[in-house]
Design a protein around this motif. Sequence first.
Motif, PDB file in Angstrom:
ATOM      1  N   ILE A 507       0.454  -8.768   1.374  1.00  0.00           N
ATOM      2  CA  ILE A 507      -0.912  -9.206   1.684  1.00  0.00           C
ATOM      3  C   ILE A 507      -1.686  -8.106   2.382  1.00  0.00           C
ATOM      4  O   ILE A 507      -2.819  -7.777   2.014  1.00  0.00           O
ATOM      5  CB  ILE A 507      -0.869 -10.475   2.552  1.00  0.00           C
ATOM      6  N   GLY A 508      -1.066  -7.530   3.421  1.00  0.00           N
ATOM      7  CA  GLY A 508      -1.744  -6.462   4.148  1.00  0.00           C
ATOM      8  C   GLY A 508      -2.052  -5.267   3.266  1.00  0.00           C
ATOM      9  O   GLY A 508      -3.161  -4.726   3.288  1.00  0.00           O
ATOM     10  N   LEU A 509      -1.085  -4.839   2.452  1.00  0.00           N
ATOM     11  CA  LEU A 509      -1.295  -3.664   1.609  1.00  0.00           C
ATOM     12  C   LEU A 509      -2.258  -3.943   0.468  1.00  0.00           C
ATOM     13  O   LEU A 509      -2.951  -3.031  -0.002  1.00  0.00           O
ATOM     14  CB  LEU A 509       0.049  -3.167   1.068  1.00  0.00           C
ATOM     15  N   THR A 510      -2.323  -5.182  -0.010  1.00  0.00           N
ATOM     16  CA  THR A 510      -3.316  -5.522  -1.035  1.00  0.00           C
ATOM     17  C   THR A 510      -4.719  -5.289  -0.507  1.00  0.00           C
ATOM     18  O   THR A 510      -5.561  -4.648  -1.162  1.00  0.00           O
ATOM     19  CB  THR A 510      -3.164  -6.990  -1.468  1.00  0.00           C
ATOM     20  N   LEU A 511      -4.988  -5.810   0.676  1.00  0.00           N
ATOM     21  CA  LEU A 511      -6.326  -5.656   1.262  1.00  0.00           C
ATOM     22  C   LEU A 511      -6.621  -4.205   1.603  1.00  0.00           C
ATOM     23  O   LEU A 511      -7.723  -3.703   1.353  1.00  0.00           O
ATOM     24  CB  LEU A 511      -6.434  -6.542   2.508  1.00  0.00           C
ATOM     25  N   ILE A 512      -5.648  -3.517   2.180  1.00  0.00           N
ATOM     26  CA  ILE A 512      -5.857  -2.107   2.537  1.00  0.00           C
ATOM     27  C   ILE A 512      -6.102  -1.271   1.293  1.00  0.00           C
ATOM     28  O   ILE A 512      -7.006  -0.429   1.252  1.00  0.00           O
ATOM     29  CB  ILE A 512      -4.647  -1.575   3.327  1.00  0.00           C
ATOM     30  N   LEU A 727      -7.638  -3.154  11.969  1.00  0.00           N
ATOM     31  CA  LEU A 727      -7.544  -4.606  12.039  1.00  0.00           C
ATOM     32  C   LEU A 727      -6.409  -5.150  11.175  1.00  0.00           C
ATOM     33  O   LEU A 727      -5.692  -6.068  11.585  1.00  0.00           O
ATOM     34  CB  LEU A 727      -8.878  -5.230  11.616  1.00  0.00           C
ATOM     35  N   LEU A 728      -6.233  -4.585   9.978  1.00  0.00           N
ATOM     36  CA  LEU A 728      -5.143  -5.046   9.126  1.00  0.00           C
ATOM     37  C   LEU A 728      -3.797  -4.516   9.609  1.00  0.00           C
ATOM     38  O   LEU A 728      -2.748  -4.999   9.181  1.00  0.00           O
ATOM     39  CB  LEU A 728      -5.379  -4.600   7.676  1.00  0.00           C
ATOM     40  N   GLY A 729      -3.844  -3.510  10.498  1.00  0.00           N
ATOM     41  CA  GLY A 729      -2.593  -3.010  11.072  1.00  0.00           C
ATOM     42  C   GLY A 729      -1.817  -4.108  11.763  1.00  0.00           C
ATOM     43  O   GLY A 729      -0.580  -4.118  11.754  1.00  0.00           O
ATOM     44  N   MET A 730      -2.537  -5.080  12.372  1.00  0.00           N
ATOM     45  CA  MET A 730      -1.863  -6.203  13.024  1.00  0.00           C
ATOM     46  C   MET A 730      -1.057  -7.006  12.011  1.00  0.00           C
ATOM     47  O   MET A 730       0.079  -7.405  12.283  1.00  0.00           O
ATOM     48  CB  MET A 730      -2.898  -7.099  13.707  1.00  0.00           C
ATOM     49  N   ALA A 731      -1.636  -7.222  10.826  1.00  0.00           N
ATOM     50  CA  ALA A 731      -0.915  -7.964   9.790  1.00  0.00           C
ATOM     51  C   ALA A 731       0.314  -7.189   9.321  1.00  0.00           C
ATOM     52  O   ALA A 731       1.374  -7.775   9.059  1.00  0.00           O
ATOM     53  CB  ALA A 731      -1.850  -8.248   8.607  1.00  0.00           C
ATOM     54  N   ALA A 783       5.398  -3.361  -1.089  1.00  0.00           N
ATOM     55  CA  ALA A 783       4.376  -2.320  -1.203  1.00  0.00           C
ATOM     56  C   ALA A 783       3.894  -2.164  -2.639  1.00  0.00           C
ATOM     57  O   ALA A 783       2.686  -2.042  -2.899  1.00  0.00           O
ATOM     58  CB  ALA A 783       4.920  -0.995  -0.683  1.00  0.00           C
ATOM     59  N   VAL A 784       4.820  -2.171  -3.595  1.00  0.00           N
ATOM     60  CA  VAL A 784       4.438  -2.015  -5.003  1.00  0.00           C
ATOM     61  C   VAL A 784       3.564  -3.183  -5.448  1.00  0.00           C
ATOM     62  O   VAL A 784       2.536  -3.001  -6.118  1.00  0.00           O
ATOM     63  CB  VAL A 784       5.697  -1.901  -5.888  1.00  0.00           C
ATOM     64  N   LEU A 785       3.953  -4.406  -5.064  1.00  0.00           N
ATOM     65  CA  LEU A 785       3.130  -5.569  -5.408  1.00  0.00           C
ATOM     66  C   LEU A 785       1.744  -5.450  -4.768  1.00  0.00           C
ATOM     67  O   LEU A 785       0.722  -5.676  -5.418  1.00  0.00           O
ATOM     68  CB  LEU A 785       3.803  -6.855  -4.916  1.00  0.00           C
ATOM     69  N   GLY A 786       1.721  -5.114  -3.476  1.00  0.00           N
ATOM     70  CA  GLY A 786       0.446  -5.029  -2.761  1.00  0.00           C
ATOM     71  C   GLY A 786      -0.469  -3.970  -3.325  1.00  0.00           C
ATOM     72  O   GLY A 786      -1.667  -4.216  -3.535  1.00  0.00           O
ATOM     73  N   ILE A 787       0.071  -2.787  -3.586  1.00  0.00           N
ATOM     74  CA  ILE A 787      -0.754  -1.702  -4.118  1.00  0.00           C
ATOM     75  C   ILE A 787      -1.234  -2.040  -5.527  1.00  0.00           C
ATOM     76  O   ILE A 787      -2.395  -1.804  -5.884  1.00  0.00           O
ATOM     77  CB  ILE A 787       0.039  -0.380  -4.099  1.00  0.00           C
ATOM     78  N   GLY A 815      -3.484  10.405  -3.081  1.00  0.00           N
ATOM     79  CA  GLY A 815      -2.882  10.838  -1.828  1.00  0.00           C
ATOM     80  C   GLY A 815      -2.658   9.678  -0.869  1.00  0.00           C
ATOM     81  O   GLY A 815      -1.575   9.527  -0.285  1.00  0.00           O
ATOM     82  N   ARG A 816      -3.676   8.843  -0.718  1.00  0.00           N
ATOM     83  CA  ARG A 816      -3.544   7.708   0.202  1.00  0.00           C
ATOM     84  C   ARG A 816      -2.590   6.648  -0.343  1.00  0.00           C
ATOM     85  O   ARG A 816      -1.858   6.023   0.419  1.00  0.00           O
ATOM     86  CB  ARG A 816      -4.914   7.099   0.489  1.00  0.00           C
ATOM     87  N   LEU A 817      -2.611   6.438  -1.651  1.00  0.00           N
ATOM     88  CA  LEU A 817      -1.683   5.466  -2.227  1.00  0.00           C
ATOM     89  C   LEU A 817      -0.241   5.927  -2.023  1.00  0.00           C
ATOM     90  O   LEU A 817       0.649   5.124  -1.709  1.00  0.00           O
ATOM     91  CB  LEU A 817      -1.970   5.275  -3.719  1.00  0.00           C
ATOM     92  N   GLY A 818      -0.020   7.232  -2.183  1.00  0.00           N
ATOM     93  CA  GLY A 818       1.314   7.769  -1.909  1.00  0.00           C
ATOM     94  C   GLY A 818       1.690   7.622  -0.443  1.00  0.00           C
ATOM     95  O   GLY A 818       2.839   7.340  -0.103  1.00  0.00           O
ATOM     96  N   LEU A 819       0.682   7.790   0.429  1.00  0.00           N
ATOM     97  CA  LEU A 819       0.927   7.607   1.863  1.00  0.00           C
ATOM     98  C   LEU A 819       1.318   6.169   2.170  1.00  0.00           C
ATOM     99  O   LEU A 819       2.205   5.917   3.002  1.00  0.00           O
ATOM    100  CB  LEU A 819      -0.335   7.996   2.646  1.00  0.00           C
ATOM    101  N   PHE A 820       0.683   5.208   1.492  1.00  0.00           N
ATOM    102  CA  PHE A 820       1.023   3.801   1.713  1.00  0.00           C
ATOM    103  C   PHE A 820       2.486   3.532   1.318  1.00  0.00           C
ATOM    104  O   PHE A 820       3.211   2.812   2.016  1.00  0.00           O
ATOM    105  CB  PHE A 820       0.091   2.882   0.923  1.00  0.00           C
ATOM    106  N   LEU A 821       2.908   4.110   0.187  1.00  0.00           N
ATOM    107  CA  LEU A 821       4.302   3.938  -0.228  1.00  0.00           C
ATOM    108  C   LEU A 821       5.257   4.581   0.772  1.00  0.00           C
ATOM    109  O   LEU A 821       6.322   4.036   1.091  1.00  0.00           O
ATOM    110  CB  LEU A 821       4.510   4.546  -1.615  1.00  0.00           C
TER     111      LEU A 821
END
Length: 851
Positions: A507-512, A727-731, A783-787, A815-821
């Motif tokens: 959920i958090g990574l989907t929104l981010i 803000l989404l960091g809390m989630a 993470a894969v589902l969220g992204i 770059g950022r998507l790789g960072l999220f993973l």
Amino acid sequence: MLRTALRNVLAHKTRLLMTALAVLLGVAFVAGTLIFSDTVGEAVKNASTKNLKDVAVSVQAVSDSDTGGGPQKDGKRATALDDELADHIRALPGVASVRAEVTGEATLAGKDGRPLGEGRFNRAVNYRPDTGGKDSRYPLAQGRGPAAGDEIALAAGTAQAAGYRIGDTVRFATDGPVLEKKLVGTVETDDPQVTSGGTLALFDTATAQKLYLHPGQFDELVVAAEPGTDQQALTAKVRELLPAKRAEATSGTELAAEQARMVAQQNSALSQTLLVFAGIALFVGVFIIANTFTMLISQRSREIALLRAVGASRRQVVRSVLAEAALLGLVSSVVGFALGTGLAVGLRAVLDANGVGFPDGPLVISPAAVLSALGVGVVVTVLAAWLPSRKAAKIAPVEALSTVEAPLAPRSLVVRNVIGSVVTGLGVATMVWVSTLKSGDDLPIAMAGSMLTLTGVIILAPLLSRPLVSLAGLVTTRLFGVGGKLAKENALRNPRRTAATASALMIGLTLITGMTVVGHSTQRGMDKMAATGMTADYQIGTSTFVGLDPKLSKKVARLPGVEATAPLRGAGFSADGGYGYVHGTDLDQIGKVTRLTFRKGSLGAVRAGGIAVSQTAAKDHGWQVGDRIAAEFYDKKKAELTIAAVYEDNDVLGESFASTSLVDPHLEQLKDDTLLVKAAGGGSEALVEDIRHALGDSPLVKVQDHEDLRKESAGQIDTVLNMVYGLLGMAVVIAVVGVVNTLAMSVFERTREIGMLRAIGLSRGGIKQMVRLESVVLSLFGAVLGIGVGIFLAWAGGSLAGSSFPTYEMVLPWGRLGLFLLIALVVGVLAALWPARRAARLNVLEAIGAQ
């Protein structure tokens, strides 16, 4: 059963700690938001009330331009409030005093030459001492008030921010050249507009009138009443003295109510935004809480069966689990509320440090905030435990007779998969339809489609976990051997648990991800728009809406190194039931500073007295070359405009442009909104300095090249994204807690299995590796589902963002998507530290004998 619930809470403190932490963090977010909103709102309200405490009646001037009187010859406001009217009001029964005020705007330059309070309200007022020689509105902090035309006083905070001290020369500008005055004093003020980041400059009354009005005129007359005077009656008497349509009288009570309403509106947007993210955090917490209770009930199946065997009914078992959840929620909510109070204080301090500057005031903890935060925490926990409690009630008493603790038979996922497929299908279909829409009014549809899609994927997560986790298992098995294979099998053992754990992170990574893709694509579109629209090297404007004097613009055009300049000044008009805006410019120069491509007509036809319109404007209004438009400009003058040309959309020129001779008669003040400058041989720092000097080194002026314009627009988007990340960091933190919780309870659940693995030769390091890899697989699955879902929603909703400007195009920030993973990978490793250590330290013989 209540004693049983209490005993269970106390008996499983370690197991419930992570669940309590999830509730605690979510409640802290809600409580912090409510306390912050109440505290800031009360502080601003008190400051506003303090400013109005002596105001019985406020007489506000209505300028001549607002009543259709037309522009003044010197460009200054003309009002009907003067000393004569003030004397008449002063003579009314019940009037204690009348304070005459002049207000305006002044942009100050700091010691470093940079403007202060850019983009904020920069106030300038008259300092009007009473019989004691001081102005009660602004208590002196140092020095004295201004008494001559070459003197100025500043708010203490303003002087400190600018680096000025008593005796320094202050540089500032109102709507023209730079002025300099000597700083003779600083004052204190509770004005919310100043304390929230604006600036305050004070002049003697004659100087303030010279800068903003005409001699003897005022913007406001503030009437103070004698004790016992009826405000409404006094207001009515004052209104009888006022010239019709040129002044308005408002009672102090009405002003206070209006200010309170404005404060509430200003705070509501921020509070609502924070509460949305708090809701997301709690929503993520629901998965963790439900997961925890499901695992606890599975581990306590024999205990619950014994309760059923000795006479406990199903309803009593449900009540016992819900009572346990309620106790956990209550304790967690109390601690979370205390933490939220600290968050509210910290948030206010952070915003103040970044220049927001809220008024001083005490911490406000209202009963509504307490009840809301505690209620939310308890209700969310109980609701999350409801389904596990029903599962507990179905445990048969005969299971207590079993000597072997057999796992519960897995329930079929057919019904869940069918429901998930239907919901996901509806969501995807809605978002595909949204991708064809172009209006920002369709945002509610996009939000509904996004919620359906996300909910559907959450429901389908157990089904999706098998292929994705199996794929990850191939990698872990190849790289880590037996440990990797065991990690994969453990993750696949209970698809519901795996899905619930991964969904919290998803959920958090989907929104981010969605916000990041939209933000990055928007920025790329803005860069493309700027690149295709402007060929000039510099765009010159002002930090406020005062504009540039055309004489100064011509002075810039004569500078050595300047090849071409073109001013832009605009006027609004209404036509065909809609509204338009036409830019006036130098038609001989505009083609040298912008990329101008005509689809129909020509620039020569525009020179003949017509207007050129963009392709989008022509399409929206159905305009063709040769059409005549009956337009009424905002100055109430009517004109017939001829469509002379249609050009490709150009962000610099907007929807239409024409000669300055067509626009100028409809302007109240002849000022350039923007000046485009093309340099011979490219720009240079020296030329920028020459331009600034030609414009009087005014703090109002902004000289921006392409990079400055890009950074300005990027800065706004980056600010929004950073806020979203924070803000989404809390989630995400709550999701990490969920991974730790699941692994820890999974280790407890598999105690005997781990003992057997140790007995047949698997080392402690192998056990640690198995748990770590299981955590990594869970995190990467989420993470894969969220992204993936985030990218899909950003693609589908991107058409709505593209409705704001035609150059929007979806660009994936790899770059950022790789960072999220990478972050998900790190989360998996860190989340497994404690559970892996605990698993590795289990005693082999005790683990084998565990029940």
